[in-house]
Every structure is written in C-alpha cells, then in structure tokens.
Motif scaffolding. Structure first.
Motif, mmCIF file in Angstrom:
data_model
loop_
_atom_site.group_PDB
_atom_site.id
_atom_site.type_symbol
_atom_site.label_atom_id
_atom_site.label_comp_id
_atom_site.label_asym_id
_atom_site.label_seq_id
_atom_site.Cartn_x
_atom_site.Cartn_y
_atom_site.Cartn_z
ATOM 1 N N GLN A 51 -0.971 -2.096 10.226
ATOM 2 C CA GLN A 51 -1.770 -2.577 9.094
ATOM 3 C C GLN A 51 -1.156 -3.852 8.506
ATOM 4 O O GLN A 51 -0.996 -3.988 7.295
ATOM 5 C CB GLN A 51 -1.867 -1.503 8.013
ATOM 6 C CG GLN A 51 -2.473 -0.202 8.470
ATOM 7 C CD GLN A 51 -3.955 -0.348 8.794
ATOM 8 O OE1 GLN A 51 -4.680 -1.062 8.125
ATOM 9 N NE2 GLN A 51 -4.388 0.318 9.845
ATOM 10 N N GLN A 52 -0.811 -4.796 9.386
ATOM 11 C CA GLN A 52 -0.085 -5.979 8.956
ATOM 12 C C GLN A 52 -0.775 -7.249 9.447
ATOM 13 O O GLN A 52 -1.300 -7.293 10.562
ATOM 14 C CB GLN A 52 1.351 -5.922 9.515
ATOM 15 C CG GLN A 52 2.268 -6.992 8.992
ATOM 16 C CD GLN A 52 3.675 -6.879 9.557
ATOM 17 O OE1 GLN A 52 4.490 -7.779 9.390
ATOM 18 N NE2 GLN A 52 3.990 -5.788 10.234
ATOM 19 N N GLY A 87 0.112 -6.691 3.946
ATOM 20 C CA GLY A 87 -0.550 -5.538 4.530
ATOM 21 C C GLY A 87 -0.580 -4.368 3.589
ATOM 22 O O GLY A 87 -0.121 -4.444 2.444
ATOM 23 N N ASN A 88 -1.120 -3.259 4.088
ATOM 24 C CA ASN A 88 -1.111 -2.021 3.331
ATOM 25 C C ASN A 88 0.299 -1.466 3.282
ATOM 26 O O ASN A 88 1.128 -1.736 4.157
ATOM 27 C CB ASN A 88 -2.037 -0.985 3.968
ATOM 28 C CG ASN A 88 -3.493 -1.382 3.883
ATOM 29 O OD1 ASN A 88 -3.855 -2.243 3.075
ATOM 30 N ND2 ASN A 88 -4.324 -0.784 4.703
ATOM 31 N N SER A 121 0.360 4.106 2.372
ATOM 32 C CA SER A 121 -0.839 4.922 2.153
ATOM 33 C C SER A 121 -2.034 4.004 1.941
ATOM 34 O O SER A 121 -1.883 2.858 1.521
ATOM 35 C CB SER A 121 -0.654 5.845 0.932
ATOM 36 O OG SER A 121 -0.424 5.086 -0.238
ATOM 37 N N LYS A 122 -3.210 4.496 2.248
ATOM 38 C CA LYS A 122 -4.418 3.673 2.178
ATOM 39 C C LYS A 122 -5.036 3.744 0.778
ATOM 40 O O LYS A 122 -6.122 4.285 0.584
ATOM 41 C CB LYS A 122 -5.415 4.131 3.242
ATOM 42 C CG LYS A 122 -4.898 3.927 4.668
ATOM 43 C CD LYS A 122 -5.897 4.425 5.698
ATOM 44 C CE LYS A 122 -5.367 4.240 7.099
ATOM 45 N NZ LYS A 122 -6.314 4.740 8.130
ATOM 46 N N THR A 123 -4.319 3.196 -0.175
ATOM 47 C CA THR A 123 -4.832 3.137 -1.540
ATOM 48 C C THR A 123 -4.750 1.696 -2.024
ATOM 49 O O THR A 123 -3.998 0.882 -1.478
ATOM 50 C CB THR A 123 -4.015 4.043 -2.484
ATOM 51 O OG1 THR A 123 -2.668 3.545 -2.565
ATOM 52 C CG2 THR A 123 -3.987 5.475 -1.970
ATOM 53 N N ASP A 124 -5.507 1.398 -3.060
ATOM 54 C CA ASP A 124 -5.503 0.033 -3.599
ATOM 55 C C ASP A 124 -4.136 -0.382 -4.120
ATOM 56 O O ASP A 124 -3.804 -1.567 -4.128
ATOM 57 C CB ASP A 124 -6.543 -0.088 -4.725
ATOM 58 C CG ASP A 124 -7.966 0.031 -4.216
ATOM 59 O OD1 ASP A 124 -8.164 -0.187 -3.004
ATOM 60 O OD2 ASP A 124 -8.866 0.344 -5.020
ATOM 61 N N SER A 178 -1.159 0.598 -2.942
ATOM 62 C CA SER A 178 -0.108 0.633 -1.935
ATOM 63 C C SER A 178 -0.163 -0.656 -1.122
ATOM 64 O O SER A 178 -1.050 -0.841 -0.284
ATOM 65 C CB SER A 178 -0.281 1.847 -1.019
ATOM 66 O OG SER A 178 0.800 1.946 -0.116
ATOM 67 N N THR A 179 0.764 -1.574 -1.380
ATOM 68 C CA THR A 179 0.738 -2.891 -0.753
ATOM 69 C C THR A 179 2.116 -3.255 -0.206
ATOM 70 O O THR A 179 3.127 -2.639 -0.542
ATOM 71 C CB THR A 179 0.309 -3.974 -1.756
ATOM 72 O OG1 THR A 179 1.215 -3.948 -2.873
ATOM 73 C CG2 THR A 179 -1.105 -3.729 -2.243
ATOM 74 N N THR A 198 4.996 3.268 -2.241
ATOM 75 C CA THR A 198 5.409 3.613 -0.889
ATOM 76 C C THR A 198 5.910 5.049 -0.842
ATOM 77 O O THR A 198 6.684 5.475 -1.701
ATOM 78 C CB THR A 198 6.527 2.665 -0.417
ATOM 79 O OG1 THR A 198 6.027 1.327 -0.428
ATOM 80 C CG2 THR A 198 6.980 3.008 0.988
#
Length: 357
Positions: free
Chosen positions: A155-156, A175-176, A179-182, A184-185, A211
């Motif tokens: 996811q990068q 990237g993310n 976890s796939k949340t807004d 989590s970056t 994270t």
C-alpha cells in the motif's frame, strides 16, 4: 453444382477478408511481444548457530527469484513491473512476498512505483548499516515494542529521483499505515549527498499514525480454569530519524556509520503497559578489501527509555567480524558475532554463500 461451388469459394474469400480487416483494426491492450523481460535471482544459504543453549546449527535459505519486465510508453517514459518471491522458509516461498510493484520511469526525472517495496528509510537502515548481523541490534523492527518504522511495506507510492549533478538524489513515499482507516497513514523520505567522491551522506525520516504494533487477543480459559482477559490492539503514532555516512578514503577501505532514533506514543495501550517509548541506536563498521577477499569489523548499540525512564530491557549490543572471499562472483563467508543484552551474551557463528543470477 459448379456455380454453387464457385459461390462458396467466393463467400469464404469475402469472409476471410472481412475477418482480416477486423483483426487489423482491432484495439489490443497490453501486447507484450516487444517487452523486455528479465528473470533474476539470488542464491543465499547459510548454516548458523545462534549460541543458544541446547541448540545447534540450522540452515537458513534466503534464496529468492524474481521477474522484471518493461514496456516503452513514449520515447521518454517506460512502464515497468517487478514480482519477487520471499525467503525459502519451511512452508516455501510466496511469489510477491518481497518487492513487488508496477511503475513508470524516465531518464530525465526518475521513477514512481506503486505496490510493495522497501521504505526509503529502511533501505538505508538495512544496508550497509545492518551488515554482518549488526541488524540484530541496529534493525530491531521485527520485535514487538520496538517496531518504530516499517521495513518492506505494501500500500505504498514511492518516487525516486535521478542523481542530480552526480551528487544528490532523494526518495519520497506515502501510503496507508497498518490499517485501512482514514487516520492510519505513513510518510517517509530520504536524501543522499556525495559532496566529494570519497564521501556519501544519508538522511531519512519516517512518520506513521494509528499504527498497530501488537495485535490483541480474545479472552481465554487456561487449563487450571483461570480466565485470561481479552486485550485490545496496541495502537500508536511513531516518528523516526536517521543519519549516516559512507567514507572511502581509498579503493580498498570503506568506513560506514549511522545513527537512528525513534519515538512511539500510544493511543491505545493494548498489551503494552506504557504510553511512550524512545529508542536510540548506532552502528559503525570498517571494510577492508584485498583482491577477492573482504574483512569486516562492526559494532552496534541500542538504548531506550520507557515513559521517560531508562529501560535496561532495551539495551542491546553487537560486536561482529566477517571474512569473505569471492570465487568468480560466488561470495563465501564466515561471520562471528557476539550479541548481548541484560548482561548476557550469545556468540553467533554463520557460514554461508551467496551469488546472483
């Protein structure tokens, strides 16, 4: 009958011509007849004794294979792809486990990649500053509670510049998180500068939010009937910074050193008992090359604080030495490293070989 036969021949000819016309004008996506395709790999296997009580030598097979392909998009832009397998563990190796991405590149600006690959900062941490098993101390991202930066991450999106004036290049990555949340970056960057031929300087940073550093667990009942309470995920934010140098005062000598620092702030403690943790580490090494032979000496050290207090459980140290010889590009080595923590040490002995194809 003769006229009917002639009409059949004529009809077949017309149909064939029509099909040929359609084929000639059809739009085909992704023709690969003129693509450049490469199969490559690394053979790497070693026998290692970690010095643990009642444990002997084990074989570690880090061999891997990959595929690269490229296709010209325009005169100045090329599309490319890479798919690489992981280490050969007991269950085998999964294709795509290591650096696997697609991208575009140009000689005048650099390359952009999408997918799974090393982060800019970890690319420096991993090599050469964790060589000869100094990573046991300098690269401890594999250990829960010390995972303050990513290593190889999916996811990068990563951009790598060209080398400007044969002196400066840089990489940027986003990237993310885990976890796939807004919230989590992940962000990362590195820069390398070569002010003179013998010296290269590196700097990097990485930041991540929300994270997951340790996964939680469900409630469970032990054999003695006691109940173990459920635990939430340990979630937090991290910031890490890196600085390093490579000095080559002569062709036969290379000296390298690096320092990194990281900080973790908990949002949800989960299985961790603390709110904040800081870790500092450094490594230093000298390599002397004599023909096909290589001699390496290295030292790495890590210390840390937990909730503002010195935490001896985070103290690690490695002293390492390596002798290697290249037999027509087949590098064979003996590596001895002393790893110590909490006042106790283990002597690791590794014998191995590696070569590229």
């Amino acid at each position: 009958m003769k006229n009917m036969f002639k009409r059949s021949i004529l009809g077949a000819a017309i149909a064939t011509a029509a099909m040929a016309s359609v084929s000639a004008n059809a739009y085909t996506i992704g023709e690969s007849n003129d693509s450049k395709v490469e199969v490559y790999g690394i053979v790497s296997i070693s026998a290692v004794d970690y010095g643990k009580k009642d444990e002997g030598f084990v074989l570690e097979n880090e061999s891997r294979v990959g595929f690269r392909a490229a296709q010209a998009m325009t005169d100045n832009v090329e599309a490319f792809v890479q798919i690489e397998s992981g280490w050969v563990l007991d269950e085998g190796a999964d294709l795509g486990h290591r650096d696997t991405f697609v991208g575009m590149r140009g000689d005048s600006w650099g390359a952009v990649r999408f997918g799974r690959m090393l982060t800019p900062m970890y690319e420096l941490v991993d090599w050469p500053y964790s060589a000869s098993n100094m990573g046991t101390t300098f690269d401890r991202g594999w250990r829960s509670g010390e995972r303050f930066l990513f290593d190889r991450k999916s996811q990068q999106v990563r951009f790598d510049s060209i080398n400007y004036a044969d002196m400066v290049n840089f990489s940027l990555s986003v990237g993310n998180g885990s976890s796939k949340t807004d919230d989590s970056t992940f962000y990362g960057a590195k820069v390398s500068v070569t002010p003179v031929n013998m010296l290269t300087l590196h700097a990097a940073f990485e930041s991540a939010t929300d994270t997951i550093f340790a996964t939680g667990s469900d409630a469970a009942v032990e054999e003695d009937g006691t109940t173990v309470a459920a635990k939430a995920d340990s979630v937090g934010d991290t910031d890490s910074f890196f600085a390093g140098f490579e000095l080559r005062p002569m062709d036969s000598l290379m000296i390298a050193g690096a320092y990194k620092t990281g900080e973790y702030d908990a949002d949800t403690k989960g299985s961790f008992s603390y709110d904040k943790r800081e870790i500092d580490a450094y490594s230093i090494q000298a390599n002397y090359y004599m023909g096909n032979a290589n001699f390496r000496l290295g030292y790495a050290n890590q210390t840390g604080d937990t909730d503002g207090q010195t935490d001896k459980e985070l103290d690690f140290e490695t002293v390492t030495g390596e002798f290697g010889y290249s037999f027509n590009s087949v590098y064979t080595f003996l590596r001895i490293a002393e790893h110590s923590s909490d006042g106790e040490g283990d002597t690791m002995v590794r014998v191995g070989t590696e070569w590229y194809f």
